[in-house]
Design an enzyme around this catalytic site. Sequence first.
Site, mmCIF file in Angstrom:
data_model
loop_
_atom_site.group_PDB
_atom_site.id
_atom_site.type_symbol
_atom_site.label_atom_id
_atom_site.label_comp_id
_atom_site.label_asym_id
_atom_site.label_seq_id
_atom_site.Cartn_x
_atom_site.Cartn_y
_atom_site.Cartn_z
ATOM 1 N N GLU A 23 17.382 26.811 -5.793
ATOM 2 C CA GLU A 23 18.068 25.672 -6.213
ATOM 3 C C GLU A 23 16.895 24.670 -6.882
ATOM 4 O O GLU A 23 16.972 24.388 -7.380
ATOM 5 C CB GLU A 23 18.934 24.828 -5.066
ATOM 6 N N CYS A 24 16.425 26.117 -7.260
ATOM 7 C CA CYS A 24 15.557 25.065 -8.832
ATOM 8 C C CYS A 24 15.720 24.812 -10.083
ATOM 9 O O CYS A 24 15.627 23.564 -10.324
ATOM 10 C CB CYS A 24 13.704 25.655 -8.552
ATOM 11 N N GLY A 25 16.737 25.352 -10.564
ATOM 12 C CA GLY A 25 17.839 25.161 -11.630
ATOM 13 C C GLY A 25 18.011 22.877 -11.095
ATOM 14 O O GLY A 25 18.279 22.435 -11.742
#
Length: 315
Positions: A23-25
């Site tokens: 979930e870096c985005g």
Amino acid sequence: MLERLRFGFGRKLRLVLQTEAAECGLAALAMVAGYHGYDTDLPSLRARHAVSLKGATLAQLMKFAEALGFQTRPLRLGLKDLDKLATPCILHWDLRHFVVLQRVRRGFIDILDPAHGSRTLKHDEAGRSFTGVALEMAPGLSFKPRKERQRLQIGALLSKVRGLRRSLVQVFALAAALEVFGLVLPFFSQWVIDDVLVSGDADLLVVLISGLVLAGTFQVVAGWTRARVLLHLTTTLSLQWTAGAFSHLLRLPMAWYEKRHLGDIVSRFGSIGALQQALTSGMVGAVVDGIMATVTLIVISARGSCSTGNCRSAC
């Protein structure tokens, strides 16, 4: 067309660390959105926008940002052109990661990495990770600053703890008794100075000493009892919350574990101890200190008014 003139007085770029492996985005999107006034967190974004185990693509990030009211512009550029970007913006990193470009300086760039935190890299270091793809974001016509966060309700945590109310009542009652003893002890010194030394009354001195010993004994017993009750309360909270968290983890689907690192899961148990410490020692200490300060001010004010009245009557 994206805004190039930015009067960002009072704006702050806040670091958001990812809690899932993919979930870096979403974390990068939360950072840029928060800078522009859309204060949100990962649980809120995760509830609105589902991300697969492989993470979000650039097209998905654009779609998510537009749903929040932003205009987006994807760009392909070289490392030497980073200073021309409207910051903060999102950079594609290491072919499978997203970071936020904070600013570009001579020979260095500052990024906020959702996986590792704030980082300062030289241009040659950044060149080995930057893929040449960037995403600029700016508020669109439909954008409205807002605050969208999922907050943990303390009442929901405490409502399921058995025996909490009885233990809290006991702790506060014993703490109040200790504070009363603390307020009474100075009066013994006053009585000795004003009455015993002036009149030389030895019998009154014996009575005062006996009362002082008795009050001190009660204070020690009350302090020991409060410590035992507080220890019981702390142990009860820790056991029940840990058991509840472990039971909840056993009921989660396998996909939840596949999105997270082992350290993220272990840290959730560590946070239980910090929360329990804040709600027991921290909260009880703050309440007792506040009551003590209030009572002390009332007593001082009452004695000051009484002394002033006596002086006026005497005159």
